[in-house]
Design a protein around this motif. Structure first.
Motif, PDB file in Angstrom:
ATOM      1  N   GLY A 103       0.771  -1.004  -0.014  1.00  0.00           N
ATOM      2  CA  GLY A 103       0.082   0.009  -0.079  1.00  0.00           C
ATOM      3  C   GLY A 103       0.862   1.216  -0.015  1.00  0.00           C
ATOM      4  N   GLY A 117      -0.893   4.423   0.698  1.00  0.00           N
ATOM      5  CA  GLY A 117      -1.472   5.391   1.286  1.00  0.00           C
ATOM      6  C   GLY A 117      -0.529   6.349   2.377  1.00  0.00           C
ATOM      7  N   ILE A 118      -1.008   6.920   3.119  1.00  0.00           N
ATOM      8  CA  ILE A 118      -0.232   7.633   4.096  1.00  0.00           C
ATOM      9  C   ILE A 118       0.593   6.619   4.877  1.00  0.00           C
ATOM     10  CG2 ILE A 118      -1.666   9.929   4.185  1.00  0.00           C
ATOM     11  CD1 ILE A 118      -2.583   8.564   7.028  1.00  0.00           C
ATOM     12  N   SER A 119      -0.048   5.506   5.252  1.00  0.00           N
ATOM     13  CA  SER A 119       0.860   4.550   5.963  1.00  0.00           C
ATOM     14  C   SER A 119       2.107   3.937   5.383  1.00  0.00           C
ATOM     15  CB  SER A 119      -0.260   3.398   6.502  1.00  0.00           C
ATOM     16  OG  SER A 119      -1.224   4.131   7.132  1.00  0.00           O
ATOM     17  N   GLU A 165       1.554  -1.368  -5.034  1.00  0.00           N
ATOM     18  CA  GLU A 165       0.374  -0.293  -4.665  1.00  0.00           C
ATOM     19  C   GLU A 165      -0.583  -0.940  -6.128  1.00  0.00           C
ATOM     20  OE1 GLU A 165      -1.225   2.009  -2.854  1.00  0.00           O
ATOM     21  OE2 GLU A 165      -2.791   1.576  -4.508  1.00  0.00           O
ATOM     22  N   ALA A 166      -1.663  -1.235  -5.624  1.00  0.00           N
ATOM     23  CA  ALA A 166      -2.921  -1.843  -6.364  1.00  0.00           C
ATOM     24  C   ALA A 166      -3.073  -0.593  -7.365  1.00  0.00           C
ATOM     25  CB  ALA A 166      -3.840  -2.109  -5.672  1.00  0.00           C
ATOM     26  N   SER A 167      -3.093   0.625  -7.154  1.00  0.00           N
ATOM     27  CA  SER A 167      -3.619   1.546  -7.839  1.00  0.00           C
ATOM     28  C   SER A 167      -2.553   2.155  -8.758  1.00  0.00           C
ATOM     29  CB  SER A 167      -4.136   2.794  -6.968  1.00  0.00           C
ATOM     30  OG  SER A 167      -4.423   3.679  -7.919  1.00  0.00           O
ATOM     31  N   GLY A 223      -1.790   7.824  -2.524  1.00  0.00           N
ATOM     32  CA  GLY A 223      -2.599   8.553  -1.699  1.00  0.00           C
ATOM     33  C   GLY A 223      -3.768   7.672  -1.093  1.00  0.00           C
ATOM     34  N   GLY A 224      -4.164   6.562  -1.678  1.00  0.00           N
ATOM     35  CA  GLY A 224      -5.224   5.762  -1.018  1.00  0.00           C
ATOM     36  C   GLY A 224      -6.595   6.410  -0.993  1.00  0.00           C
ATOM     37  N   ILE A 271     -10.974  17.695   5.264  1.00  0.00           N
ATOM     38  CA  ILE A 271     -10.443  16.872   6.158  1.00  0.00           C
ATOM     39  C   ILE A 271     -10.878  17.605   7.392  1.00  0.00           C
ATOM     40  CG2 ILE A 271      -8.240  18.476   6.709  1.00  0.00           C
ATOM     41  CD1 ILE A 271      -7.466  15.159   6.345  1.00  0.00           C
ATOM     42  N   ASN A 323       0.377  -3.039  -9.057  1.00  0.00           N
ATOM     43  CA  ASN A 323       0.757  -4.215  -9.224  1.00  0.00           C
ATOM     44  C   ASN A 323       0.275  -4.823  -7.583  1.00  0.00           C
ATOM     45  OD1 ASN A 323       1.822  -6.833  -9.403  1.00  0.00           O
ATOM     46  ND2 ASN A 323       4.010  -5.941  -9.219  1.00  0.00           N
ATOM     47  N   GLY A 338      -4.954  -0.231   4.505  1.00  0.00           N
ATOM     48  CA  GLY A 338      -5.757   0.800   4.944  1.00  0.00           C
ATOM     49  C   GLY A 338      -7.031   0.091   5.509  1.00  0.00           C
ATOM     50  N   HIS A 377     -10.302   1.928   5.655  1.00  0.00           N
ATOM     51  CA  HIS A 377     -11.433   2.657   5.500  1.00  0.00           C
ATOM     52  C   HIS A 377     -11.844   2.505   3.944  1.00  0.00           C
ATOM     53  CE1 HIS A 377     -10.448   5.778   8.949  1.00  0.00           C
ATOM     54  NE2 HIS A 377     -11.583   5.110   9.331  1.00  0.00           N
ATOM     55  N   THR A 395      -5.686  12.723  14.939  1.00  0.00           N
ATOM     56  CA  THR A 395      -5.332  12.328  13.571  1.00  0.00           C
ATOM     57  C   THR A 395      -4.607  10.829  13.242  1.00  0.00           C
ATOM     58  OG1 THR A 395      -4.403  13.262  11.619  1.00  0.00           O
ATOM     59  CG2 THR A 395      -3.511  14.048  13.726  1.00  0.00           C
ATOM     60  N   LEU A 396      -4.673  10.596  12.018  1.00  0.00           N
ATOM     61  CA  LEU A 396      -3.752   9.296  11.955  1.00  0.00           C
ATOM     62  C   LEU A 396      -2.580   9.857  11.209  1.00  0.00           C
ATOM     63  CD1 LEU A 396      -4.762   6.495  12.017  1.00  0.00           C
ATOM     64  CD2 LEU A 396      -5.181   6.567   9.518  1.00  0.00           C
TER      65      LEU A 396
HETATM   66  C1  LIG Z   1     -14.272  10.189   4.532  1.00  0.00           C
HETATM   67  C2  LIG Z   1     -12.976  10.120   5.418  1.00  0.00           C
HETATM   68  C3  LIG Z   1     -12.545  11.203   6.381  1.00  0.00           C
HETATM   69  C4  LIG Z   1     -11.414  11.236   6.889  1.00  0.00           C
HETATM   70  N1  LIG Z   1     -10.850  12.043   7.725  1.00  0.00           N
HETATM   71  C5  LIG Z   1      -9.848  12.049   8.066  1.00  0.00           C
HETATM   72  C6  LIG Z   1      -9.433  13.289   9.097  1.00  0.00           C
HETATM   73  O1  LIG Z   1      -9.922  14.379   8.834  1.00  0.00           O
HETATM   74  N2  LIG Z   1      -8.334  13.096   9.773  1.00  0.00           N
HETATM   75  C7  LIG Z   1      -7.581  12.012   9.812  1.00  0.00           C
HETATM   76  O2  LIG Z   1      -6.487  11.896  10.463  1.00  0.00           O
HETATM   77  N3  LIG Z   1      -7.810  10.933   9.163  1.00  0.00           N
HETATM   78  C8  LIG Z   1      -9.112  10.937   8.469  1.00  0.00           C
HETATM   79  N4  LIG Z   1      -9.541   9.767   7.931  1.00  0.00           N
HETATM   80  C9  LIG Z   1      -8.755   8.401   8.031  1.00  0.00           C
HETATM   81  C10 LIG Z   1      -7.394   8.356   7.366  1.00  0.00           C
HETATM   82  O3  LIG Z   1      -6.773   9.664   6.735  1.00  0.00           O
HETATM   83  C11 LIG Z   1      -7.491   7.489   6.409  1.00  0.00           C
HETATM   84  O4  LIG Z   1      -8.191   6.285   6.182  1.00  0.00           O
HETATM   85  C12 LIG Z   1      -6.121   7.231   5.385  1.00  0.00           C
HETATM   86  O5  LIG Z   1      -6.251   7.267   4.223  1.00  0.00           O
HETATM   87  C13 LIG Z   1      -5.383   5.960   5.984  1.00  0.00           C
HETATM   88  O6  LIG Z   1      -4.255   5.671   5.234  1.00  0.00           O
HETATM   89  P1  LIG Z   1      -3.779   4.391   4.802  1.00  0.00           P
HETATM   90  O7  LIG Z   1      -2.413   4.436   4.113  1.00  0.00           O
HETATM   91  O8  LIG Z   1      -3.713   3.522   6.210  1.00  0.00           O
HETATM   92  O9  LIG Z   1      -4.981   3.730   4.077  1.00  0.00           O
HETATM   93  P2  LIG Z   1      -5.476   4.074   2.635  1.00  0.00           P
HETATM   94  O10 LIG Z   1      -5.361   5.549   2.217  1.00  0.00           O
HETATM   95  O11 LIG Z   1      -6.727   3.283   2.444  1.00  0.00           O
HETATM   96  O12 LIG Z   1      -4.316   3.235   1.394  1.00  0.00           O
HETATM   97  C14 LIG Z   1      -3.987   2.134   1.503  1.00  0.00           C
HETATM   98  C15 LIG Z   1      -3.452   1.689   0.027  1.00  0.00           C
HETATM   99  O13 LIG Z   1      -3.128   0.640  -0.001  1.00  0.00           O
HETATM  100  C16 LIG Z   1      -3.284  -0.172  -1.345  1.00  0.00           C
HETATM  101  N5  LIG Z   1      -3.662  -1.531  -1.521  1.00  0.00           N
HETATM  102  C17 LIG Z   1      -4.609  -2.008  -0.662  1.00  0.00           C
HETATM  103  N6  LIG Z   1      -4.628  -3.332  -0.834  1.00  0.00           N
HETATM  104  C18 LIG Z   1      -3.419  -3.744  -1.788  1.00  0.00           C
HETATM  105  C19 LIG Z   1      -2.932  -4.827  -2.058  1.00  0.00           C
HETATM  106  N7  LIG Z   1      -3.226  -5.965  -1.832  1.00  0.00           N
HETATM  107  N8  LIG Z   1      -1.843  -4.666  -2.876  1.00  0.00           N
HETATM  108  C20 LIG Z   1      -1.270  -3.421  -3.289  1.00  0.00           C
HETATM  109  N9  LIG Z   1      -1.688  -2.482  -2.701  1.00  0.00           N
HETATM  110  C21 LIG Z   1      -2.924  -2.396  -1.771  1.00  0.00           C
HETATM  111  C22 LIG Z   1      -4.423   0.640  -1.803  1.00  0.00           C
HETATM  112  O14 LIG Z   1      -4.594   0.720  -3.214  1.00  0.00           O
HETATM  113  C23 LIG Z   1      -4.275   2.480  -1.238  1.00  0.00           C
HETATM  114  O15 LIG Z   1      -3.709   2.858  -1.969  1.00  0.00           O
HETATM  115  C24 LIG Z   1     -10.876   9.903   7.123  1.00  0.00           C
HETATM  116  C25 LIG Z   1     -11.166   8.643   6.392  1.00  0.00           C
HETATM  117  C26 LIG Z   1     -12.360   8.918   5.489  1.00  0.00           C
HETATM  118  C27 LIG Z   1     -12.815   7.461   4.765  1.00  0.00           C
END
Ligand SMILES: Cc1cc2nc3c(=O)[nH]c(=O)nc-3n(C[C@H](O)[C@H](O)[C@H](O)COP(=O)(O)OP(=O)(O)OC[C@H]3O[C@@H](n4cnc5c(N)ncnc54)[C@H](O)[C@@H]3O)c2cc1C
Length: 450
Positions: A13, A15-17, A36-38, A42-43, A62, A110, A143, A145, A365-366
């Motif tokens: 992934g 995204g931010i993580s 990254e699947a996409s 930024g996820g 946000i 991928n 992720g 969400h 925040t995350l």
């Molecule tokens: C509507 C909404 C509002 C939010 N507002 C806030 C806020 O105000 N403040 C805050 O701190 N947080 C907020 N959040 C929560 C948080 O910021 C998000 O969930 C954040 O995007 C988490 O990041 P992540 O990298 O963990 O996951 P994601 O952003 O979901 O990224 C995961 C990535 O992994 C990739 N992936 C998944 N499966 C695979 C796979 N099998 N192989 C390869 N790639 C894969 C995806 O394509 C994606 O790009 C909000 C969430 C939502 C839904």
């Protein structure tokens, strides 16, 4: 388990993580591949992401102000507003990836199809490109969400319904004008969507139903981002701080009963509040009808627990998300009831070459939370940090759960809630130094000739 040379590491992934983990691994010279699947980073924050994982809607800003949200090593641009739009968050994440040269190590398009742990350690990964790849360490950052959880009620609704994950704007996925709409839930998405579809110009009749209810805090106080005042003190007991916050909550007028919503089943500051300055106004303007929990569904009629009923054309379920890991054999790793026990929300006791990033509901925040986790992950990868024994990890997981969630009445709903400031202080001042000592002790033992 990391040894003398840096282990090859797979990150799932971007995204931010995944981005913060990748950046930290690069800083520590750990060889890694980010899958990254996409086709983009930024996820969730990549609106309309072709991977189908983004839950962002057209109007999303946000909820956490930029002052709390910024990564510690990459501040948000000065010209950003206090509550940036999702397009600005995406631009910020693009700049982050570019500034630290992360794109070269991301394999876009991928997806990881399956990840199997090998006997004796290490990982075998099948990717979407058709290759089988091997790594020493695996970081899961896919992720939490994106997999919609829909509430179940007795009976059947014969109108149209969808989850907030699919909400884009009042015209997508359904044309929401002149409709009788029921929004279920009272989280941030529920509040935003309710406010949007209840604009009088759309001529909808909107009802908001909540089971547990929530404290609804404003995004602004005295003209400034309200969360600028939010900072827990890791040196003081949380129970005292909750008491002070509960005493002071009248200043924020966040009691939902003031607006006709049910009383929350938890006290102020005991669970993630809902942030919306506009929802109270919509309720007080009569544009939204507040309701408690749904009792049952019957055709187009929804019966509520207060004995009333109404007819609806559309139900929007803003009822949260499941923790899902489609690339693992569920017998091996899954999160039943959204629960997965992780040491410091990172390590699965008993599996020393697997780490998770971003699997918490961190207040406020995350963003800086995942950055903090990334520091521990990278330190582990180079052997500069070692978690305690499996037994101790399990004890600490229980103690941390008690610390972060013990006061909550509705614990199954808050399986991974934590306070970022307390967490960050714990990692920086206790966990990293203690883990460094453990790593050094192990290193010394390994150097003693047999
Ligand atoms: C509507 C909404 C509002 C939010 N507002 C806030 C806020 O105000 N403040 C805050 O701190 N947080 C907020 N959040 C929560 C948080 O910021 C998000 O969930 C954040 O995007 C988490 O990041 P992540 O990298 O963990 O996951 P994601 O952003 O979901 O990224 C995961 C990535 O992994 C990739 N992936 C998944 N499966 C695979 C796979 N099998 N192989 C390869 N790639 C894969 C995806 O394509 C994606 O790009 C909000 C969430 C939502 C839904």
């Amino acid at each position: 388990m990391p040894g003398t040379s840096a282990p090859t590491t797979a990150v799932i992934g971007a995204g931010i993580s995944g981005l913060t983990t990748s950046k930290m691994l690069a800083d520590y010279a750990v060889p890694f591949t980010c899958f990254e699947a996409s086709d983009r980073v930024g996820g969730n924050w990549a609106f309309g992401n072709p991977n189908g994982h983004s839950s962002a809607y057209q109007s999303l800003h946000i909820d956490t102000s930029k002052y709390q949200l910024s990564f510690k090593d990459f501040p948000m641009p000065d010209d950003y507003p206090d509550f940036p739009h999702h397009t600005q968050i995406k631009d910020y994440l693009d700049s982050y990836a570019d500034a630290f040269g992360l794109r070269e190590q991301i394999e876009f398009g991928n997806r990881v199809l399956s990840a199997r742990r090998l006997e004796g350690g290490g990982w075998e990964i099948d990717d979407e490109a058709g290759a089988t790849r091997h790594f020493d360490l695996l970081v899961v950052a896919n992720g939490h969400h994106w997999d919609p959880r829909t509430a179940q009620f007795p009976g059947e609704f014969t109108g149209e319904s969808f989850h907030s994950h699919h909400y884009v704007d009042p015209w997508t996925p359904l044309h929401l004008m002149d409709r009788r709409i029921l929004v279920v839930g009272l989280g941030n998405s529920a509040a935003d969507i309710t406010v949007e579809v209840s604009q009088r110009a759309l001529r909808n009749r909107v009802t908001l139903s909540t089971r547990s209810s929530a404290w609804v805090v404003p995004k602004l106080m005295f003209g400034k981002a309200a969360d600028m005042n939010y900072r827990t003190n890791p040196h003081l007991p949380m129970s005292w701080q909750r008491k002070v916050a509960q005493w002071g909550q009248r200043l924020t007028a966040s009691d939902p009963t003031l607006y006709g919503l049910p009383a929350p089943n938890h006290k102020f500051f005991e669970a993630h509040p809902t942030q919306s300055g506009e929802l109270p106004l919509r309720l007080k303007s009569g544009d939204v009808t507040p309701k408690g929990n749904i009792a049952r569904l019957d055709g187009s009629t929804v019966h509520f627990e207060d004995g009333t009923s109404s007819d609806f054309d559309v139900i929007i379920y803003a009822t949260g998300y499941n923790l899902t890991f489609p690339f693992f054999d569920p017998e091996f790793i899954s999160a039943p009831e959204n629960r997965i026990d992780l040491y410091k929300r990172i390590f699965k006791p008993g599996i020393d070459d697997l780490m998770f990033a971003g699997f918490a509901q961190a207040t406020p925040t995350l963003f800086p939370f995942v950055e903090c986790q990334a520091r521990l992950i990278a330190a582990y990868a180079i052997g500069a940090y070692l978690p305690p024994s499996e037994a101790e990890m399990r004890e600490v997981i229980k103690a941390d759960d008690e610390r972060y969630m013990g006061h909550m009445l509705d614990r199954p709903r808050h399986t991974h809630q934590l306070d970022y400031f307390v967490y960050e202080h714990d990692i920086r001042t206790k966990e990293l130094p203690a883990g460094r000592c453990r790593a050094q002790a192990r290193h010394r033992t390994q150097q003693v000739p047999a």
